[in-house]
Every structure is written in structure tokens, then in C-alpha cells.
Design an enzyme around this catalytic site. Structure first.
Site, PDB file in Angstrom:
ATOM      1  N   HIS A  13      26.961 -14.972 -31.049  1.00 18.37           N
ATOM      2  CA  HIS A  13      27.444 -16.295 -30.589  1.00 18.37           C
ATOM      3  C   HIS A  13      27.572 -17.202 -31.812  1.00 18.37           C
ATOM      4  O   HIS A  13      26.567 -17.702 -32.319  1.00 18.37           O
ATOM      5  CB  HIS A  13      26.455 -16.894 -29.579  1.00 18.37           C
ATOM      6  CG  HIS A  13      26.905 -18.198 -28.999  1.00 18.37           C
ATOM      7  ND1 HIS A  13      26.893 -18.467 -27.648  1.00 18.37           N
ATOM      8  CD2 HIS A  13      27.380 -19.325 -29.578  1.00 18.37           C
ATOM      9  CE1 HIS A  13      27.339 -19.685 -27.423  1.00 18.37           C
ATOM     10  NE2 HIS A  13      27.642 -20.237 -28.602  1.00 18.37           N
ATOM     11  N   HIS A  15      30.002 -20.278 -33.977  1.00 13.72           N
ATOM     12  CA  HIS A  15      31.117 -21.238 -34.094  1.00 13.72           C
ATOM     13  C   HIS A  15      31.589 -21.252 -35.543  1.00 13.72           C
ATOM     14  O   HIS A  15      30.812 -21.582 -36.444  1.00 13.72           O
ATOM     15  CB  HIS A  15      30.657 -22.642 -33.679  1.00 13.72           C
ATOM     16  CG  HIS A  15      30.234 -22.702 -32.246  1.00 13.72           C
ATOM     17  ND1 HIS A  15      31.107 -22.995 -31.219  1.00 13.72           N
ATOM     18  CD2 HIS A  15      29.029 -22.467 -31.657  1.00 13.72           C
ATOM     19  CE1 HIS A  15      30.462 -22.951 -30.060  1.00 13.72           C
ATOM     20  NE2 HIS A  15      29.191 -22.626 -30.301  1.00 13.72           N
ATOM     21  N   ARG A  17      34.784 -22.737 -36.280  1.00 13.30           N
ATOM     22  CA  ARG A  17      35.753 -23.839 -36.435  1.00 13.30           C
ATOM     23  C   ARG A  17      37.051 -23.341 -37.053  1.00 13.30           C
ATOM     24  O   ARG A  17      37.384 -22.178 -36.976  1.00 13.30           O
ATOM     25  CB  ARG A  17      35.164 -24.992 -37.266  1.00 13.30           C
ATOM     26  CG  ARG A  17      33.744 -25.393 -36.907  1.00 13.30           C
ATOM     27  CD  ARG A  17      33.621 -25.914 -35.501  1.00 13.30           C
ATOM     28  NE  ARG A  17      32.319 -26.548 -35.312  1.00 13.30           N
ATOM     29  CZ  ARG A  17      31.666 -26.608 -34.169  1.00 13.30           C
ATOM     30  NH1 ARG A  17      32.163 -26.057 -33.078  1.00 13.30           N
ATOM     31  NH2 ARG A  17      30.511 -27.213 -34.069  1.00 13.30           N
ATOM     32  N   ASN A  41      35.957 -22.655 -28.782  1.00 13.85           N
ATOM     33  CA  ASN A  41      36.074 -24.102 -28.493  1.00 13.85           C
ATOM     34  C   ASN A  41      36.644 -24.880 -29.680  1.00 13.85           C
ATOM     35  O   ASN A  41      36.036 -25.805 -30.190  1.00 13.85           O
ATOM     36  CB  ASN A  41      34.727 -24.686 -28.032  1.00 13.85           C
ATOM     37  CG  ASN A  41      33.618 -24.580 -29.063  1.00 13.85           C
ATOM     38  OD1 ASN A  41      33.613 -23.665 -29.895  1.00 13.85           O
ATOM     39  ND2 ASN A  41      32.669 -25.504 -29.021  1.00 13.85           N
ATOM     40  N   LYS A  95      34.800 -16.782 -22.824  1.00 16.31           N
ATOM     41  CA  LYS A  95      33.698 -17.754 -22.799  1.00 16.31           C
ATOM     42  C   LYS A  95      33.992 -18.861 -21.801  1.00 16.31           C
ATOM     43  O   LYS A  95      35.010 -19.544 -21.900  1.00 16.31           O
ATOM     44  CB  LYS A  95      33.539 -18.361 -24.198  1.00 16.31           C
ATOM     45  CG  LYS A  95      32.531 -19.509 -24.281  1.00 16.31           C
ATOM     46  CD  LYS A  95      31.101 -19.031 -24.121  1.00 16.31           C
ATOM     47  CE  LYS A  95      30.106 -20.177 -24.069  1.00 16.31           C
ATOM     48  NZ  LYS A  95      29.916 -20.854 -25.335  1.00 16.31           N
ATOM     49  N   HIS A 134      28.248 -20.713 -20.908  1.00 15.12           N
ATOM     50  CA  HIS A 134      27.386 -21.833 -21.285  1.00 15.12           C
ATOM     51  C   HIS A 134      26.792 -22.343 -19.978  1.00 15.12           C
ATOM     52  O   HIS A 134      27.455 -23.050 -19.224  1.00 15.12           O
ATOM     53  CB  HIS A 134      28.183 -22.930 -22.004  1.00 15.12           C
ATOM     54  CG  HIS A 134      27.316 -24.061 -22.466  1.00 15.12           C
ATOM     55  ND1 HIS A 134      27.176 -24.392 -23.796  1.00 15.12           N
ATOM     56  CD2 HIS A 134      26.505 -24.908 -21.784  1.00 15.12           C
ATOM     57  CE1 HIS A 134      26.327 -25.409 -23.910  1.00 15.12           C
ATOM     58  NE2 HIS A 134      25.913 -25.748 -22.697  1.00 15.12           N
ATOM     59  N   HIS A 168      22.777 -18.499 -25.261  1.00 15.69           N
ATOM     60  CA  HIS A 168      21.744 -19.358 -25.844  1.00 15.69           C
ATOM     61  C   HIS A 168      20.727 -19.873 -24.819  1.00 15.69           C
ATOM     62  O   HIS A 168      20.603 -21.065 -24.597  1.00 15.69           O
ATOM     63  CB  HIS A 168      22.349 -20.528 -26.630  1.00 15.69           C
ATOM     64  CG  HIS A 168      23.507 -21.225 -25.955  1.00 15.69           C
ATOM     65  ND1 HIS A 168      23.430 -21.742 -24.680  1.00 15.69           N
ATOM     66  CD2 HIS A 168      24.755 -21.494 -26.388  1.00 15.69           C
ATOM     67  CE1 HIS A 168      24.593 -22.284 -24.378  1.00 15.69           C
ATOM     68  NE2 HIS A 168      25.417 -22.153 -25.396  1.00 15.69           N
ATOM     69  N   ASP A 240      24.436 -19.293 -32.301  1.00 13.59           N
ATOM     70  CA  ASP A 240      25.036 -20.570 -31.898  1.00 13.59           C
ATOM     71  C   ASP A 240      25.112 -21.526 -33.089  1.00 13.59           C
ATOM     72  O   ASP A 240      25.067 -22.746 -32.920  1.00 13.59           O
ATOM     73  CB  ASP A 240      24.281 -21.220 -30.728  1.00 13.59           C
ATOM     74  CG  ASP A 240      25.132 -22.274 -30.013  1.00 13.59           C
ATOM     75  OD1 ASP A 240      26.358 -22.294 -30.230  1.00 13.59           O
ATOM     76  OD2 ASP A 240      24.557 -23.077 -29.257  1.00 13.59           O
ATOM     77  N   HIS A 244      28.765 -29.060 -38.111  1.00 13.73           N
ATOM     78  CA  HIS A 244      29.415 -30.365 -37.987  1.00 13.73           C
ATOM     79  C   HIS A 244      29.281 -31.040 -39.341  1.00 13.73           C
ATOM     80  O   HIS A 244      28.253 -30.873 -40.010  1.00 13.73           O
ATOM     81  CB  HIS A 244      28.705 -31.238 -36.940  1.00 13.73           C
ATOM     82  CG  HIS A 244      28.872 -30.753 -35.532  1.00 13.73           C
ATOM     83  ND1 HIS A 244      29.962 -31.072 -34.753  1.00 13.73           N
ATOM     84  CD2 HIS A 244      28.089 -29.960 -34.760  1.00 13.73           C
ATOM     85  CE1 HIS A 244      29.843 -30.501 -33.561  1.00 13.73           C
ATOM     86  NE2 HIS A 244      28.710 -29.818 -33.538  1.00 13.73           N
ATOM     87  N   ALA A 256      26.266 -32.461 -31.085  1.00 15.22           N
ATOM     88  CA  ALA A 256      25.322 -31.371 -30.785  1.00 15.22           C
ATOM     89  C   ALA A 256      25.678 -30.142 -31.597  1.00 15.22           C
ATOM     90  O   ALA A 256      26.840 -29.747 -31.647  1.00 15.22           O
ATOM     91  CB  ALA A 256      25.370 -31.049 -29.300  1.00 15.22           C
TER      92      ALA A 256
HETATM   93  O1  DOR Z   1      24.962 -27.572 -29.721  1.00 14.95           O
HETATM   94  C1  DOR Z   1      26.031 -27.056 -29.447  1.00 14.95           C
HETATM   95  N1  DOR Z   1      27.055 -27.089 -30.301  1.00 14.95           N
HETATM   96  N2  DOR Z   1      26.153 -26.448 -28.268  1.00 14.95           N
HETATM   97  C2  DOR Z   1      27.345 -25.977 -27.852  1.00 14.95           C
HETATM   98  O2  DOR Z   1      27.401 -25.464 -26.767  1.00 14.95           O
HETATM   99  C3  DOR Z   1      28.552 -26.146 -28.673  1.00 14.95           C
HETATM  100  C4  DOR Z   1      28.216 -26.295 -30.082  1.00 14.95           C
HETATM  101  C5  DOR Z   1      29.373 -26.771 -30.928  1.00 14.95           C
HETATM  102  O3  DOR Z   1      30.471 -26.249 -30.757  1.00 14.95           O
HETATM  103  O4  DOR Z   1      29.167 -27.654 -31.764  1.00 14.95           O
HETATM  104 ZN    ZN Z   2      27.872 -22.266 -28.825  1.00 20.70          ZN
END
Ligand code: DOR
Ligand code: ZN
Length: 335
Positions: A13, A15, A17, A41, A95, A134, A168, A240, A244, A256
Site C-alpha cells: 500500500h 502513495h 503521487r 488517488n 481501491k 479504505h 491499513h 501507506d 506531502h 493526513a
Molecule cells: O493518511 C492518509 N494519507 N490516509 C489516506 O488514506 C490517504 C493518504 C494520502 O494519500 O495522503
Molecule cells: Zn493510503
């Protein structure tokens, strides 16, 4: 010096970007992992075969040659069977996000009406496409995951052949579900094997420990540790890791997501060693995922050593978990 070798570590899992962020973070995962399930996402989300193919190409271009396999996912919609057939060869899973529940999930599902979802989920089941979920409601933040258990029950019982991955997981309730339905599996992050809500907001508020689902109670942490350390065959590691930019985390509206990709294996060694379970780490971080998903990653051997590793303050403007702190395991070599 004590060392520990992991074969084909997988992050189930992740991310990554897009654009400059992708170029900055993808090599970090490609260094220590053989492959990863890549979350869809983006803005806009990954929703078509063309999106998947093009995103995969951008990921491959961002990592050193052949060092990493991105297992691609599609953002869940109530897709029809013909569409799923046309995209099946390009994806490893789909997802599902409840609408608006987390970062970039606005286009998610707003109704869990099984009959509305049946054509899609039955087709996925027939085509053996796993559903990653999720699992949070829009209830009180500490109860969101536990409240979602009835939706997992609904999905698991209506589609008994569909592999459903509870992503998660953070609660004892989710751990208990694993043995109730044959077709439910779970990923667990490394941060949820360490943190409780106290670490996030119990003292000074820690934006770099803020994620969704938020870390829960000590008894939840214990339940997660019990299945992860035992390498329960239905659980697998999924970081996960969610990068950011620093200003989006250290702000009055903190995004988050916890960035752990470059420190995940080191932290896992620390935790598993602390509980004298290092022998189970291979199953948790690769073998279980290979069996559950039926994947066969390219060979990669990662050797870690027990020696101090100071976590960088940031990676190209992204602050990792434990920035500036010293971990007790370091990656020594990757073959
Ligand atoms: O904390 C998170 N950040 N939870 C998620 O489900 C998405 C993720 C994100 O894409 O930043
Ligand atoms: Zn995630």
C-alpha cells in the site's frame, strides 16, 4: 554486527503521487522494495486503462532500470464488466474509497448499496481482481474503522470469492474480522505498529504522525502487533507511506499522511527484533503478500545491520517520520 536479510520486500500500500513528487519519492521505495501496490488517488484519480498505463510508465521512468515493479490499481467506481475486462491485464487490484474520507477521495463511493455494487463486485470476483478498501465511515474519528466492520461483513458475505483487503487496519475490531471471513485480508503499516493517539496529540501535536485512519488505543496497538509479529497469513505489510510537502503538514490544516517509505524496513527490523520475532518478518514483508496476491516479484535481497541510522530531516522537502532521530537498524546492502 547483527544483520538481517530480507528477500523481495513488498510494500502492499503505497502513495507515489505524480510529477516532481513522484520523481523524488519513487526511487526511495525502489531502493528497498521489490515492488509495491500503488494507490490511485491522484488528482484526477486513476480511472481508465489509459490512466493506468500512462501512470505506470511515469513510475518506471522515475526509478532506476528494472529495479521495482509497480503493481497498479484503479480508483473504484461501479464499473461495468466490459470495462473491467478491458483493463484487467493492466491492474493488480481496485481501491475503494468512501467519498471524501481522506486525501483526494472526493470521487469515491457515497453509497454501500450492495445491489448497486453487485455487477462490479461480482465481475471482479469472477475475474479474480482483489478489492482494496479504505474502511472508515464518516462517524466520530476514533470509531470510524470499527463502524466500518458491518460494511466489510456485507461485502465479504455477499461476494465470498472476492478477495477483500482491509487496508491499513488500526483496530482490534479489524484484527478480529480476519478469522471470521475466509476472503478478508489486511495490510498493516509500520507506524500503526508503533503509535497510539497519545503519540499524535497527547503532548505537543505532531503533524508528521497524523494520518488516516488515525492511530488508536493501546489495546488496538497490541492486537495489531499480535497478528503482524506472528505473520498471520492473512496480513501483509503496506506502508501507506503518503508524502506531502512540508508546508502542507506544518500548517493550520494539516494534510493526513505519514512518510515512511525510506525508513520502513529499518523500523520493522527494530520492532520485530524487540519482540524476538525477526524470523517472522520475511513472511510479513513479502511471503504472505506473494501468496495472497499470487505475485512473483523479481529477485531483490536487502541486508540490514544493527547500527545507528540517523533519519534525514527531509527528503526533497518531505519530512519523514522520525526526522532527525536515530533508528537502531540501517540498510547495509541491496542486491
Ligand atoms: O493518511 C492518509 N494519507 N490516509 C489516506 O488514506 C490517504 C493518504 C494520502 O494519500 O495522503
Ligand atoms: Zn493510503
Amino acid at each position: 554486527m547483527k544483520s538481517h536479510t530480507l528477500l523481495m520486500p513488498l510494500d502492499m500500500h503505497l502513495h507515489l503521487r505524480d510529477a516532481v513528487m513522484l520523481e523524488n519519492v519513487a526511487p526511495l521505495s525502489a531502493y528497498s522494495f521489490s515492488g509495491a501496490i500503488v494507490m490511485p488517488n491522484l488528482v484526477p484519480p486513476v480511472e481508465t486503462a489509459e490512466d493506468v498505463i500512462a501512470y505506470k510508465a511515469r513510475i518506471m521512468a522515475a526509478v532506476p532500470n528494472d529495479s521495482f515493479e509497480p503493481y497498479m490499481t484503479l480508483f473504484y467506481k461501479n464499473y461495468n464488466k466490459a470495462f473491467l475486462e478491458s483493463v484487467a491485464d493492466e491492474i493488480t487490484a481496485i481501491k475503494l474509497y468512501p467519498a471524501g474520507i481522506t486525501t483526494n477521495s472526493e470521487g469515491g463511493i457515497s453509497s454501500f448499496d450492495v445491489e448497486e455494487m453487485r455487477p462490479t463486485l461480482q465481475a471482479m470476483s469472477d475475474m479474480e481482481i482483489p478489492l482494496c478498501v479504505h474502511g472508515e465511515t464518516d462517524g466520530f474519528v476514533m470509531d470510524r474503522e470499527a463502524e466500518f466492520m458491518s460494511i466489510y461483513e456485507l461485502l465479504a458475505s455477499n461476494f465470498p470469492k472476492l478477495k477483500i483487503i482491509m487496508e491499513h487496519i488500526t483496530t482490534k475490531e479489524a484484527v478480529d474480522m480476519l478469522d471470521k471471513f475466509d476472503n478478508l485480508y489486511a495490510t498493516i503499516t509500520v507506524h500503526h505498529l508503533i503509535l497510539t493517539l497519545d503519540d499524535v496529540v497527547g503532548g505537543m501535536m505532531k503533524p508528521h504522525l497524523f494520518c488516516k485512519p488515525i492511530a488508536k488505543r493501546p489495546e488496538d496497538l497490541d492486537a495489531l502487533l499480535s497478528v503482524a509479529l506472528a505473520a498471520h497469513p492473512k496480513v501483509m505489510f503496506g506502508s501507506d507511506s503518503a508524502p506531502h510537502p512540508q508546508h502542507k503538514k506544518e500548517s493550520c490544516g494539516c494534510a493526513a499522511g505519514i512518510f515512511t517509505a525510506p525508513i520502513a524496513l529499518q523500523l520493522l527490523c527494530e520492532i520485530f527484533e524487540q519482540f524476538d520475532k525477526l524470523d517472522n518478518l520475511q513472511a510479513f514483508v513479502s511471503d504472505n503478500a506473494q501468496s495472497i496476491y499470487g505475485i512473483c516479484p523479481e529477485f531483490k535481497e536487502v541486508t540490514l545491520e544493527k547500527r545507528p541510522f540517523v533519519v534525514p530531516e527531509n527528503y526533497s522537502g518531505v519530512v519523514p517520520m522520525y526526522a532527525g532521530e536515530t533508528l537502531s537498524w540501517a540498510i547495509e546492502n541491496v542486491d
